[in-house]
Design a protein around this motif. Structure first.
Motif, PDB file in Angstrom:
ATOM      1  N   ALA A  19       0.836  -1.199   0.000  1.00  0.00           N
ATOM      2  CA  ALA A  19       0.000   0.000   0.000  1.00  0.00           C
ATOM      3  C   ALA A  19       0.871   1.250   0.000  1.00  0.00           C
ATOM      4  O   ALA A  19       0.564   2.239  -0.689  1.00  0.00           O
ATOM      5  N   ARG A  20       1.969   1.200   0.755  1.00  0.00           N
ATOM      6  CA  ARG A  20       2.883   2.355   0.775  1.00  0.00           C
ATOM      7  C   ARG A  20       3.525   2.569  -0.582  1.00  0.00           C
ATOM      8  O   ARG A  20       3.905   3.698  -0.917  1.00  0.00           O
ATOM      9  N   ALA A  21       3.646   1.500  -1.367  1.00  0.00           N
ATOM     10  CA  ALA A  21       4.216   1.627  -2.713  1.00  0.00           C
ATOM     11  C   ALA A  21       3.178   2.106  -3.731  1.00  0.00           C
ATOM     12  O   ALA A  21       3.509   2.277  -4.911  1.00  0.00           O
ATOM     13  N   GLY A  22       1.939   2.294  -3.280  1.00  0.00           N
ATOM     14  CA  GLY A  22       0.907   2.813  -4.164  1.00  0.00           C
ATOM     15  C   GLY A  22       0.046   1.769  -4.847  1.00  0.00           C
ATOM     16  O   GLY A  22      -0.747   2.103  -5.731  1.00  0.00           O
ATOM     17  N   TYR A  23       0.179   0.501  -4.432  1.00  0.00           N
ATOM     18  CA  TYR A  23      -0.602  -0.567  -5.048  1.00  0.00           C
ATOM     19  C   TYR A  23      -1.901  -0.788  -4.286  1.00  0.00           C
ATOM     20  O   TYR A  23      -2.065  -0.352  -3.136  1.00  0.00           O
ATOM     21  N   VAL A  24      -2.825  -1.505  -4.918  1.00  0.00           N
ATOM     22  CA  VAL A  24      -4.098  -1.840  -4.286  1.00  0.00           C
ATOM     23  C   VAL A  24      -4.241  -3.358  -4.254  1.00  0.00           C
ATOM     24  O   VAL A  24      -3.674  -4.059  -5.099  1.00  0.00           O
ATOM     25  N   PRO A  25      -4.976  -3.888  -3.269  1.00  0.00           N
ATOM     26  CA  PRO A  25      -5.120  -5.340  -3.166  1.00  0.00           C
ATOM     27  C   PRO A  25      -6.127  -5.881  -4.177  1.00  0.00           C
ATOM     28  O   PRO A  25      -7.096  -5.207  -4.551  1.00  0.00           O
ATOM     29  N   ALA A  26      -5.896  -7.112  -4.603  1.00  0.00           N
ATOM     30  CA  ALA A  26      -6.794  -7.787  -5.536  1.00  0.00           C
ATOM     31  C   ALA A  26      -6.680  -9.278  -5.298  1.00  0.00           C
ATOM     32  O   ALA A  26      -5.683  -9.765  -4.756  1.00  0.00           O
ATOM     33  N   ARG A  27      -7.704 -10.011  -5.725  1.00  0.00           N
ATOM     34  CA  ARG A  27      -7.651 -11.465  -5.637  1.00  0.00           C
ATOM     35  C   ARG A  27      -7.860 -12.049  -7.018  1.00  0.00           C
ATOM     36  O   ARG A  27      -8.743 -11.603  -7.765  1.00  0.00           O
ATOM     37  N   VAL A  28      -7.041 -13.047  -7.355  1.00  0.00           N
ATOM     38  CA  VAL A  28      -7.163 -13.706  -8.658  1.00  0.00           C
ATOM     39  C   VAL A  28      -8.400 -14.600  -8.622  1.00  0.00           C
ATOM     40  O   VAL A  28      -8.475 -15.542  -7.833  1.00  0.00           O
ATOM     41  N   ILE A  29      -9.382 -14.295  -9.483  1.00  0.00           N
ATOM     42  CA  ILE A  29     -10.607 -15.084  -9.503  1.00  0.00           C
ATOM     43  C   ILE A  29     -10.683 -15.995 -10.722  1.00  0.00           C
ATOM     44  O   ILE A  29     -11.439 -16.963 -10.716  1.00  0.00           O
ATOM     45  N   VAL A  30      -9.931 -15.692 -11.769  1.00  0.00           N
ATOM     46  CA  VAL A  30      -9.852 -16.581 -12.920  1.00  0.00           C
ATOM     47  C   VAL A  30      -8.398 -16.651 -13.351  1.00  0.00           C
ATOM     48  O   VAL A  30      -7.779 -15.630 -13.642  1.00  0.00           O
ATOM     49  N   GLN A  31      -7.840 -17.858 -13.362  1.00  0.00           N
ATOM     50  CA  GLN A  31      -6.456 -18.064 -13.774  1.00  0.00           C
ATOM     51  C   GLN A  31      -6.441 -18.522 -15.231  1.00  0.00           C
ATOM     52  O   GLN A  31      -7.041 -19.526 -15.584  1.00  0.00           O
ATOM     53  N   GLN A  32      -5.759 -17.738 -16.076  1.00  0.00           N
ATOM     54  CA  GLN A  32      -5.666 -18.055 -17.491  1.00  0.00           C
ATOM     55  C   GLN A  32      -4.217 -17.907 -17.938  1.00  0.00           C
ATOM     56  O   GLN A  32      -3.381 -17.370 -17.203  1.00  0.00           O
ATOM     57  N   ARG A  33      -3.922 -18.361 -19.144  1.00  0.00           N
ATOM     58  CA  ARG A  33      -2.531 -18.344 -19.607  1.00  0.00           C
ATOM     59  C   ARG A  33      -2.028 -16.931 -19.877  1.00  0.00           C
ATOM     60  O   ARG A  33      -0.930 -16.567 -19.481  1.00  0.00           O
TER      61      ARG A  33
END
Length: 357
Positions: A19-33
């Motif tokens: 978060a301090r680096a400016g990123y936001v959290p996310a969760r992978v819901i579909v794994q594709q190539r």
């Protein structure tokens, strides 16, 4: 939105450096190539790895469905870049098809592993033991799910037999087509928890997903009459919100589970044999002709099934062979590294002797 997908205070604490680096959290819901789908507080985005993470993934592996990741999001474009993967609480892994050493994560941050097998001609206790060993090794809670109860003449008897193999695991009997047992199955998933279904092709995982989600989410195919099997119909891994507040990670059918460092899982599934072995007269008993062997005594008395003992031996040999293969592969890699260093050293010496070359 991410609270619906299991975001917690513990994850928030682990995410603070990102978060301090400016990123936001996310969760992978579909794994594709090519590009994964991730869910964030600004919507569902198509996400690709950053250059650095793509390089690291060659060794550590790519983010898996269920992973929590740090992303830079472009909500207006519907895209994101994945920069880091948060530490996994649990993971279900298998050996990559083309590698002895490479582990492939097929489910991350799972709470419950539903080990699914059907109650028709495909019911195989030995295969179930293999899946259970891998499930225990994942760190999640295994639950045995016996599907297609409507195709079984004596479902209660078969369930009781399976319960003796799956000590410590709840056993749930379901018939998705008739709606039997689904409420009891949902009781094992608390709001915010993630479950995964594992099992061989054709045991009814896609039909079960449809029943749990309450819609025709997955394509299904009829059972082949010749061998009571269907064909696996899920081509990618995806995380699905369930009506009760839990999450379900649907994975492609797995015909064989490779046991990866599953000593603990194997010991849990075959705890009865482990206990017997501790009662042998000799600590290094080979359970063949040694006097005072508790395992042989149990076999002779009919207290331990010969098939179960033989399968335990087979899986133990498989793990031992895998360890040996991994050691040999590591030795080959090390020899190649040393050879490369020697070539670089000889090249440097030549350059020093002949600076004009």
């Amino acid at each position: 939105m991410i609270e619906l997908y299991g975001w917690s205070d513990a994850l928030q604490l682990a995410f603070e450096p990102h978060a301090r680096a400016g990123y936001v959290p996310a969760r992978v819901i579909v794994q594709q190539r090519e590009a994964d789908l991730v869910v964030t507080d600004v919507g569902t985005l198509s996400a690709r790895l950053s250059g650095r993470l793509r390089h690291e993934a060659r060794e550590a592996g790519h983010p898996a469905a269920g992973d929590w990741v740090a992303v830079s999001a472009k909500a207006g474009e519907g895209t994101a870049t994945i920069h880091a993967v948060l530490p996994r609480r649990t993971a279900f892994v298998r050996r990559a098809a083309d590698s002895v050493q490479t582990l492939q994560v097929i489910a991350a941050n799972i709470d419950v592993v539903f080990v699914v097998t059907s109650m028709n001609a495909d019911l195989n206790p030995r295969r179930l033991e293999r899946f259970l060993a891998a499930a225990w090794q994942s760190g999640a809670r295994p639950v045995v799910v016996l599907t297609k109860a409507d195709l079984c003449e004596e479902p209660e008897r078969q369930a009781a037999e399976i319960a003796t193999l799956a000590v410590g695991c709840p056993v749930v009997v379901v018939s998705a087509r008739q709606g039997q047992g689904l409420r009891g199955l949902m009781d094992h998933i608390r709001p915010g928890e993630t479950c995964v279904l594992i099992g061989s092709s054709g045991v009814g995982k896609s039909t079960l997903v449809n029943a749990l989600v309450g819609e025709e989410r997955m394509a299904t195919q009829d059972i082949r009459a010749a061998d009571a099997r269907g064909r696996h119909t899920t081509s990618h891994r995806q995380l699905i919100l369930l009506p009760g507040g839990g999450l379900l990670l649907d994975t492609p059918g797995i015909r064989e589970v490779g046991l990866i460092d599953a000593d603990e899982g194997l010991g849990t599934v075959f705890d009865d044999i482990e206990q017997l072995a501790r009662n042998c007269r000799f600590r290094d008993c080979g359970h063949t002709t040694e006097p005072g062997c508790a395992v042989r005594d149990a076999l002779n008395a009919g207290l331990l099934e010969a098939d179960r003992w033989a399968h335990f031996q087979k899986l133990s040999r498989e793990l031992a062979a895998l360890d040996l293969a991994k050691d040999r592969a590591a030795q080959v890699v090390e020899r190649r590294r040393q050879a490369g260093l020697q070539r670089a050293y000889r090249s440097t010496k030549r350059d020093l002797r002949d600076p004009d070359s």
